[in-house]
Design a protein around this motif. Sequence first.
Motif, PDB file in Angstrom:
ATOM      1  N   PHE A 234       0.854  -1.188   0.000  1.00  0.00           N
ATOM      2  CA  PHE A 234       0.000   0.000   0.000  1.00  0.00           C
ATOM      3  C   PHE A 234       0.888   1.234   0.000  1.00  0.00           C
ATOM      4  CE2 PHE A 234      -1.645   3.562   2.456  1.00  0.00           C
ATOM      5  CZ  PHE A 234      -2.776   3.886   1.713  1.00  0.00           C
ATOM      6  N   ILE A 235       0.607   2.179  -0.870  1.00  0.00           N
ATOM      7  CA  ILE A 235       1.399   3.415  -0.924  1.00  0.00           C
ATOM      8  C   ILE A 235       0.460   4.612  -1.013  1.00  0.00           C
ATOM      9  CG2 ILE A 235       3.533   2.473  -1.898  1.00  0.00           C
ATOM     10  CD1 ILE A 235       2.513   3.158  -4.669  1.00  0.00           C
ATOM     11  N   GLY A 236       0.920   5.733  -0.474  1.00  0.00           N
ATOM     12  CA  GLY A 236       0.166   6.968  -0.523  1.00  0.00           C
ATOM     13  C   GLY A 236       1.047   8.111  -0.988  1.00  0.00           C
ATOM     14  N   PRO A 237       0.472   9.251  -1.295  1.00  0.00           N
ATOM     15  CA  PRO A 237       1.249  10.389  -1.826  1.00  0.00           C
ATOM     16  C   PRO A 237       2.296  10.937  -0.864  1.00  0.00           C
ATOM     17  CG  PRO A 237      -1.014  11.049  -1.304  1.00  0.00           C
ATOM     18  CD  PRO A 237      -0.962   9.559  -1.198  1.00  0.00           C
ATOM     19  N   GLU A 238       2.184  10.595   0.428  1.00  0.00           N
ATOM     20  CA  GLU A 238       3.152  11.133   1.400  1.00  0.00           C
ATOM     21  C   GLU A 238       4.572  10.636   1.149  1.00  0.00           C
ATOM     22  OE1 GLU A 238       1.537   7.301   2.897  1.00  0.00           O
ATOM     23  OE2 GLU A 238       0.606   9.175   2.219  1.00  0.00           O
ATOM     24  N   ILE A 239       4.737   9.520   0.420  1.00  0.00           N
ATOM     25  CA  ILE A 239       6.094   9.028   0.168  1.00  0.00           C
ATOM     26  C   ILE A 239       6.836   9.908  -0.832  1.00  0.00           C
ATOM     27  CG2 ILE A 239       5.469   6.646   0.688  1.00  0.00           C
ATOM     28  CD1 ILE A 239       5.559   6.065  -2.316  1.00  0.00           C
ATOM     29  N   SER A 240       6.124  10.809  -1.517  1.00  0.00           N
ATOM     30  CA  SER A 240       6.782  11.740  -2.441  1.00  0.00           C
ATOM     31  C   SER A 240       6.942  13.126  -1.840  1.00  0.00           C
ATOM     32  CB  SER A 240       5.974  11.843  -3.740  1.00  0.00           C
ATOM     33  OG  SER A 240       4.669  12.356  -3.490  1.00  0.00           O
ATOM     34  N   ASN A 241       6.535  13.272  -0.581  1.00  0.00           N
ATOM     35  CA  ASN A 241       6.622  14.576   0.075  1.00  0.00           C
ATOM     36  C   ASN A 241       8.068  14.979   0.316  1.00  0.00           C
ATOM     37  OD1 ASN A 241       6.341  16.726   2.193  1.00  0.00           O
ATOM     38  ND2 ASN A 241       4.183  16.177   1.958  1.00  0.00           N
ATOM     39  N   ILE A 242       8.305  16.282   0.361  1.00  0.00           N
ATOM     40  CA  ILE A 242       9.662  16.804   0.562  1.00  0.00           C
ATOM     41  C   ILE A 242      10.240  16.361   1.895  1.00  0.00           C
ATOM     42  CG2 ILE A 242       8.804  18.962   1.547  1.00  0.00           C
ATOM     43  CD1 ILE A 242      11.974  18.466  -0.601  1.00  0.00           C
ATOM     44  N   THR A 243       9.382  16.083   2.887  1.00  0.00           N
ATOM     45  CA  THR A 243       9.888  15.623   4.183  1.00  0.00           C
ATOM     46  C   THR A 243      10.618  14.284   4.048  1.00  0.00           C
ATOM     47  OG1 THR A 243       7.732  14.623   4.667  1.00  0.00           O
ATOM     48  CG2 THR A 243       8.118  16.838   5.509  1.00  0.00           C
ATOM     49  N   MET A 244      10.192  13.477   3.076  1.00  0.00           N
ATOM     50  CA  MET A 244      10.865  12.195   2.833  1.00  0.00           C
ATOM     51  C   MET A 244      12.283  12.438   2.324  1.00  0.00           C
ATOM     52  SD  MET A 244       9.778   8.962   3.060  1.00  0.00           S
ATOM     53  CE  MET A 244      10.177   7.304   2.510  1.00  0.00           C
ATOM     54  N   THR A 245      12.432  13.421   1.432  1.00  0.00           N
ATOM     55  CA  THR A 245      13.768  13.773   0.942  1.00  0.00           C
ATOM     56  C   THR A 245      14.651  14.256   2.072  1.00  0.00           C
ATOM     57  OG1 THR A 245      12.994  14.339  -1.291  1.00  0.00           O
ATOM     58  CG2 THR A 245      15.057  15.324  -0.578  1.00  0.00           C
ATOM     59  N   PHE A 246      14.093  15.075   2.953  1.00  0.00           N
ATOM     60  CA  PHE A 246      14.871  15.579   4.091  1.00  0.00           C
ATOM     61  C   PHE A 246      15.259  14.445   5.037  1.00  0.00           C
ATOM     62  CE2 PHE A 246      12.852  19.944   3.361  1.00  0.00           C
ATOM     63  CZ  PHE A 246      13.979  20.408   2.707  1.00  0.00           C
ATOM     64  N   ASP A 247      14.396  13.436   5.163  1.00  0.00           N
ATOM     65  CA  ASP A 247      14.759  12.255   5.959  1.00  0.00           C
ATOM     66  C   ASP A 247      15.981  11.564   5.351  1.00  0.00           C
ATOM     67  OD1 ASP A 247      12.775  12.628   7.814  1.00  0.00           O
ATOM     68  OD2 ASP A 247      11.370  11.208   6.901  1.00  0.00           O
ATOM     69  N   PHE A 248      15.946  11.346   4.039  1.00  0.00           N
ATOM     70  CA  PHE A 248      17.087  10.737   3.354  1.00  0.00           C
ATOM     71  C   PHE A 248      18.345  11.562   3.566  1.00  0.00           C
ATOM     72  CE2 PHE A 248      13.935   8.913   0.037  1.00  0.00           C
ATOM     73  CZ  PHE A 248      13.714   7.804   0.830  1.00  0.00           C
ATOM     74  N   LEU A 249      18.188  12.883   3.484  1.00  0.00           N
ATOM     75  CA  LEU A 249      19.335  13.777   3.625  1.00  0.00           C
ATOM     76  C   LEU A 249      19.906  13.733   5.038  1.00  0.00           C
ATOM     77  CD1 LEU A 249      21.138  15.828   2.215  1.00  0.00           C
ATOM     78  CD2 LEU A 249      19.486  17.614   2.801  1.00  0.00           C
ATOM     79  N   VAL A 250      19.031  13.668   6.034  1.00  0.00           N
ATOM     80  CA  VAL A 250      19.482  13.567   7.422  1.00  0.00           C
ATOM     81  C   VAL A 250      20.242  12.263   7.639  1.00  0.00           C
ATOM     82  CG1 VAL A 250      18.708  13.269   9.810  1.00  0.00           C
ATOM     83  CG2 VAL A 250      17.723  15.080   8.409  1.00  0.00           C
ATOM     84  N   TYR A 251      19.715  11.158   7.107  1.00  0.00           N
ATOM     85  CA  TYR A 251      20.418   9.875   7.207  1.00  0.00           C
ATOM     86  C   TYR A 251      21.831   9.999   6.633  1.00  0.00           C
ATOM     87  CZ  TYR A 251      15.671   7.903   7.745  1.00  0.00           C
ATOM     88  OH  TYR A 251      14.401   7.625   8.162  1.00  0.00           O
ATOM     89  N   LEU A 252      21.922  10.652   5.476  1.00  0.00           N
ATOM     90  CA  LEU A 252      23.214  10.769   4.780  1.00  0.00           C
ATOM     91  C   LEU A 252      24.177  11.681   5.529  1.00  0.00           C
ATOM     92  CD1 LEU A 252      24.971  10.146   2.338  1.00  0.00           C
ATOM     93  CD2 LEU A 252      23.827  11.996   1.114  1.00  0.00           C
ATOM     94  N   LEU A 253      23.688  12.821   5.998  1.00  0.00           N
ATOM     95  CA  LEU A 253      24.563  13.777   6.685  1.00  0.00           C
ATOM     96  C   LEU A 253      25.092  13.215   8.000  1.00  0.00           C
ATOM     97  CD1 LEU A 253      22.678  17.154   6.085  1.00  0.00           C
ATOM     98  CD2 LEU A 253      24.812  16.401   5.033  1.00  0.00           C
ATOM     99  N   ILE A 254      24.249  12.534   8.731  1.00  0.00           N
ATOM    100  CA  ILE A 254      24.677  11.968  10.013  1.00  0.00           C
ATOM    101  C   ILE A 254      25.618  10.780   9.791  1.00  0.00           C
ATOM    102  CG2 ILE A 254      23.871  10.684  12.044  1.00  0.00           C
ATOM    103  CD1 ILE A 254      21.536  12.596  12.212  1.00  0.00           C
TER     104      ILE A 254
END
Length: 336
Positions: A234-254
């Motif tokens: 099951f997928i919803g539009p929230e997986i394309s939200n900018i907050t998801m990108t920022f999550d990826f970025l936080v994972y990478l920066l840390i």
Amino acid sequence: MSRLLLNKRFALSGLLLLVLVLPLITSNAYMIRILILTFIWTIAVYGLNLLAGYTGYLSLAHAGFFALGAYTLAILTVTVGLSYWLAFILTLVFTSIVGALIGMIALRTREHFFAIYTLCVGYIIYLIIYNWEGMTGGVRGFIGIPSPGSIGPLEFNSQISNYYLVLFFLVLTIVVIYRIVHSLQGRTFMAIRNSEDLAKTIGISTTKNKLIAFILSTFFAGLAGALFASFTRFIGPEISNITMTFDFLVYLLIGGIGTLSGPVIGTFIIVWISQELQFLQDYRMLVFGPILVILIIFAPRGISGFIIDWNLKRKAKKQQIESMKDMENNQEVKEG
């Protein structure tokens, strides 16, 4: 140096052995589910790292390509009715083609203009998914996505089988990224990151190589999205939200931008902290924000980069001490 390399190989072998036997020694289905999601997000972060960490171009449309992979697989399997693995391959091809088309335009810009442009692209993808109800289900989401189809005697209907399937793709991603980074192509990416103008003067086609990095980045984002869709079903539009990108970025920066182990370290640490602090889920940035600021100030290359730099400094100091001892011994010999 050989001893350090041997220790690294032992550590990697032990870690791989642990993740291989973990489902066999635990009955905690929730932990296995979280690990599967962590593996999927790590694949997406590796794609972001290849572009931002090794080429120097930060794409803020990464969640959009992640969602593009997820929704393409869902549409091809449910709406069109294709077999899973054919749809899976077509999803990766389609995501890469879209990435190439967007990259040819986006890469005409540089630095913060590139980030702003990709931010707009990511938001457009979100709006399309959110509003095109006839194709994507809109705000209601997309349900009924099939699990991965069987390959010969191998079936992927259980959580354990999905665990090993996603782990396989994660290991494959790490191997591919390792080979790219340690190849001439990877050195070309790093040359562009260090100085694009200098790279041009030595004959590097920066436009072509930046486009290759962008396509590879979208490919891994699409791969992660497709695996996510078939696992959650099951997928919803929230997986394309900018907050998801920022999550990826936080994972990478840390974890460590521009390092091979950074995506794994950062994703696993943040997901683990998030699970331990679930009661603060609505205020998680109050926790991660200060941590991120401290890391950027004292360890701009993240945890992995900090460890690498510390080892280099320790080796340099050790070599300096040894050279000073050799000089003292030589001086004593001369005086004797």
